[in-house]
Design a protein around this motif. Sequence first.
Motif, PDB file in Angstrom:
ATOM      1  N   ALA A 110      39.934 -56.526 -93.107  1.00 19.14           N
ATOM      2  CA  ALA A 110      38.730 -57.336 -92.783  1.00 19.14           C
ATOM      3  C   ALA A 110      37.374 -56.744 -92.709  1.00 19.14           C
ATOM      4  CB  ALA A 110      39.105 -58.321 -91.544  1.00 19.14           C
ATOM      5  N   MET A 111      37.410 -55.455 -92.462  1.00 13.52           N
ATOM      6  CA  MET A 111      36.180 -54.788 -92.139  1.00 13.52           C
ATOM      7  C   MET A 111      35.599 -53.999 -93.564  1.00 13.52           C
ATOM      8  SD  MET A 111      36.880 -52.664 -88.584  1.00 13.52           S
ATOM      9  CE  MET A 111      35.506 -51.731 -88.434  1.00 13.52           C
ATOM     10  N   ARG A 112      36.498 -54.018 -94.453  1.00 18.86           N
ATOM     11  CA  ARG A 112      36.293 -53.306 -95.951  1.00 18.86           C
ATOM     12  C   ARG A 112      35.040 -53.596 -96.364  1.00 18.86           C
ATOM     13  NH1 ARG A 112      42.201 -52.065 -97.567  1.00 18.86           N
ATOM     14  NH2 ARG A 112      42.763 -50.641 -95.727  1.00 18.86           N
ATOM     15  N   GLU A 113      34.414 -54.794 -96.257  1.00 18.61           N
ATOM     16  CA  GLU A 113      33.119 -55.345 -97.046  1.00 18.61           C
ATOM     17  C   GLU A 113      32.274 -54.609 -96.294  1.00 18.61           C
ATOM     18  OE1 GLU A 113      31.700 -59.662 -98.158  1.00 18.61           O
ATOM     19  OE2 GLU A 113      33.800 -59.562 -98.793  1.00 18.61           O
ATOM     20  N   ASP A 114      32.113 -54.777 -95.006  1.00 21.07           N
ATOM     21  CA  ASP A 114      31.141 -54.469 -94.058  1.00 21.07           C
ATOM     22  C   ASP A 114      31.267 -52.771 -94.376  1.00 21.07           C
ATOM     23  OD1 ASP A 114      30.456 -56.820 -93.135  1.00 21.07           O
ATOM     24  OD2 ASP A 114      31.706 -56.642 -91.239  1.00 21.07           O
ATOM     25  N   LEU A 115      32.289 -52.169 -94.282  1.00 22.26           N
ATOM     26  CA  LEU A 115      32.475 -50.705 -94.809  1.00 22.26           C
ATOM     27  C   LEU A 115      31.645 -50.375 -95.857  1.00 22.26           C
ATOM     28  CD1 LEU A 115      33.360 -47.872 -93.720  1.00 22.26           C
ATOM     29  CD2 LEU A 115      35.571 -48.317 -95.067  1.00 22.26           C
ATOM     30  N   ALA A 116      31.841 -50.837 -96.797  1.00 21.94           N
ATOM     31  CA  ALA A 116      31.116 -50.503 -98.148  1.00 21.94           C
ATOM     32  C   ALA A 116      29.520 -50.591 -97.952  1.00 21.94           C
ATOM     33  CB  ALA A 116      31.621 -51.583 -99.130  1.00 21.94           C
ATOM     34  N   VAL A 117      29.172 -51.690 -97.020  1.00 19.48           N
ATOM     35  CA  VAL A 117      27.598 -51.883 -97.039  1.00 19.48           C
ATOM     36  C   VAL A 117      27.125 -50.687 -96.098  1.00 19.48           C
ATOM     37  CG1 VAL A 117      26.224 -53.321 -95.624  1.00 19.48           C
ATOM     38  CG2 VAL A 117      27.662 -54.343 -97.249  1.00 19.48           C
ATOM     39  N   GLU A 118      27.891 -50.289 -94.949  1.00 17.44           N
ATOM     40  CA  GLU A 118      27.498 -49.493 -94.034  1.00 17.44           C
ATOM     41  C   GLU A 118      27.381 -48.195 -94.693  1.00 17.44           C
ATOM     42  OE1 GLU A 118      25.945 -50.180 -91.448  1.00 17.44           O
ATOM     43  OE2 GLU A 118      26.536 -52.114 -91.414  1.00 17.44           O
TER      44      GLU A 118
END
Length: 197
Positions: A164-172
């Motif tokens: 669930a965090m991987r999309e946000d991880l890519a952005v960060e």
Amino acid sequence: MSTWLLAGLGNPGPEYERTRHNVGFMIADELARRARASFSAPRGMRASVAETVISAAGVGVPPGERLVLVKPKTFMNESGQAVGKLVAFYKLAADHVVIVHDEIDLDFGQLRIKFGGGDNGHNGLKSVRAHLHTGDFYRVRFGVGRPTGHHAAADHVLATFPKAMREDLAVEVQRAADACESLITQGLAATQNRFNS
């Protein structure tokens, strides 16, 4: 043209690829991707290394500063072996070294860019400080948050990021790569003003 060394800290091997402890590798990979630079393994260096040029116009765009991207092939607590050898090879002062690492004392995605200081219990930083014989290098700290409940910090950083965090991880990770570019081309104060959260 001066030379900078940016080392993303992490653990080698596919089992660690998506773990919180390996955000340093992820950010180094993003910088290499932007530059279309490939990592290779120079003999005796115990690291994967990619060279490019960085300028205010971006990574891979001359004229600018030479940038050596490093991913140690040692485990985290021996990161300084690779960093120390490469700093000596390129004849660099510590103030041209940037270490990118995970930080449990910051919430996920928060960044803190700083110069100097202690190791705050981070074994990778402790090793780098020992091999450089100084703490006077730049750090880009990427927040991975503290463990919840009774989970140990070591288990937390060695766990993979939830799907669930991987999309946000890519952005960060992209934002952290932007901060690394800014640090080298714009300096510490401007970068802290823009990215420290």
